[in-house]
Structures are given as structure tokens and as C-alpha cells.
Design an enzyme around this catalytic site. Structure first.
Site, PDB file in Angstrom:
ATOM      1  N   THR A   1       0.827  -1.211   0.000  1.00 53.45           N
ATOM      2  CA  THR A   1       0.000   0.000   0.000  1.00 53.45           C
ATOM      3  C   THR A   1       0.856   1.253   0.000  1.00 53.45           C
ATOM      4  O   THR A   1       0.658   2.150  -0.824  1.00 53.45           O
ATOM      5  CB  THR A   1      -0.961   0.003   1.205  1.00 53.45           C
ATOM      6  OG1 THR A   1      -1.773  -1.166   1.138  1.00 53.45           O
ATOM      7  CG2 THR A   1      -1.835   1.232   1.205  1.00 53.45           C
ATOM      8  N   CYS A   2       1.822   1.334   0.908  1.00 50.20           N
ATOM      9  CA  CYS A   2       2.673   2.526   0.976  1.00 50.20           C
ATOM     10  C   CYS A   2       3.455   2.719  -0.324  1.00 50.20           C
ATOM     11  O   CYS A   2       3.599   3.839  -0.812  1.00 50.20           O
ATOM     12  CB  CYS A   2       3.630   2.431   2.155  1.00 50.20           C
ATOM     13  SG  CYS A   2       2.805   2.468   3.757  1.00 50.20           S
ATOM     14  N   THR A   3       3.942   1.636  -0.882  1.00 49.43           N
ATOM     15  CA  THR A   3       4.724   1.710  -2.116  1.00 49.43           C
ATOM     16  C   THR A   3       3.883   2.261  -3.264  1.00 49.43           C
ATOM     17  O   THR A   3       4.314   3.171  -3.983  1.00 49.43           O
ATOM     18  CB  THR A   3       5.286   0.320  -2.467  1.00 49.43           C
ATOM     19  OG1 THR A   3       6.146  -0.096  -1.404  1.00 49.43           O
ATOM     20  CG2 THR A   3       6.066   0.340  -3.768  1.00 49.43           C
TER      21      THR A   3
ATOM     22  N   LYS B   1      -1.972   1.674  11.276  1.00 52.24           N
ATOM     23  CA  LYS B   1      -1.809   3.097  11.031  1.00 52.24           C
ATOM     24  C   LYS B   1      -3.065   3.831  11.461  1.00 52.24           C
ATOM     25  O   LYS B   1      -4.168   3.403  11.181  1.00 52.24           O
ATOM     26  CB  LYS B   1      -1.553   3.367   9.554  1.00 52.24           C
ATOM     27  CG  LYS B   1      -0.244   2.810   9.091  1.00 52.24           C
ATOM     28  CD  LYS B   1       0.003   3.142   7.664  1.00 52.24           C
ATOM     29  CE  LYS B   1       1.302   2.500   7.234  1.00 52.24           C
ATOM     30  NZ  LYS B   1       1.622   2.754   5.871  1.00 52.24           N
TER      31      LYS B   1
END
Length: 108
Positions: free
Chosen positions: A15-17, A98
Site C-alpha cells: 500500500t505505501c509503495t 496506522k
């Protein structure tokens, strides 16, 4: 050709990537609005250097904005970006959690 072995870092989450790759592609739109992008991750500079290569490869982008290394999570805690009651943000399954609160995007 031998495949490069990567050390597993928390930065390398799907997801972050993909999110940072999308922001890298949209950076010109932010620039039109006189807005500069900056990232923040609770990982090391070494991790970020490797991660940026991965982001660019996966998303076809060229990430050019800085990513702050917040390994001690002091910035994340100061801006209420992670849960103060559990600064490690790791649940019973070992998954990083998060919590994003009180954040807004402002531009001219």
C-alpha cells in the site's frame, strides 16, 4: 542474471509503495498549486534509499520528493499520526497499524 536479494524493511509494504508511486506521478499537479510533497516513514535512511528504487520500479515513477526518516517515531507522535498508547503500532498478529487523524491538505 541473479536476482538482487532485498532485506525486508517495513517500508516495502504494497500500500505505501503504490501510494507514494501515485504521489510521485502527481507531483507536477501539486507543483502547479505551489505545493511541495514530503513523505514520512518510521524507517531508516538506508531503507528509504532502497525503497525509492522499488517504488520507481513498481509504479514507473521517479520519486523526487524527500522522505523523512522517523525511526524513533518522534515526529509521528508529535503530529498525532500514530497511536500514542501504542507507539509501536503492531497488533497481536505482528501487523503494523496506522492511525491518521487531524490531517488536511492545504494549497493555494
Amino acid at each position: 542474471m541473479a536476482q538482487q536479494q532485498r532485506v525486508p524493511y517495513d517500508d516495502f509494504t504494497p500500500t505505501c509503495t503504490t501510494e507514494l508511486g501515485a504521489f510521485a506521478k502527481l507531483e507536477p499537479e501539486f507543483a502547479k498549486r505551489n505545493t511541495k510533497l514530503i513523505g514520512l516513514s518510521a524507517n531508516s535512511l538506508k531503507s528509504h534509499h532502497d525503497w525509492i528504487k522499488d517504488i520507481d520500479e513498481i509504479s514507473g515513477s521517479q520519486l523526487a520528493f524527500p522522505i523523512i526518516a522517523d525511526a524513533d517515531r518522534s515526529i509521528s507522535l508529535a503530529y498525532d499520526m500514530i497511536d500514542h498508547e501504542d507507539a509501536t503500532n503492531v497488533d497481536e498478529k505482528g501487523m503494523h497499524q496506522k492511525k491518521i487523524s487531524n490531517m488536511s491538505l492545504m494549497y493555494q
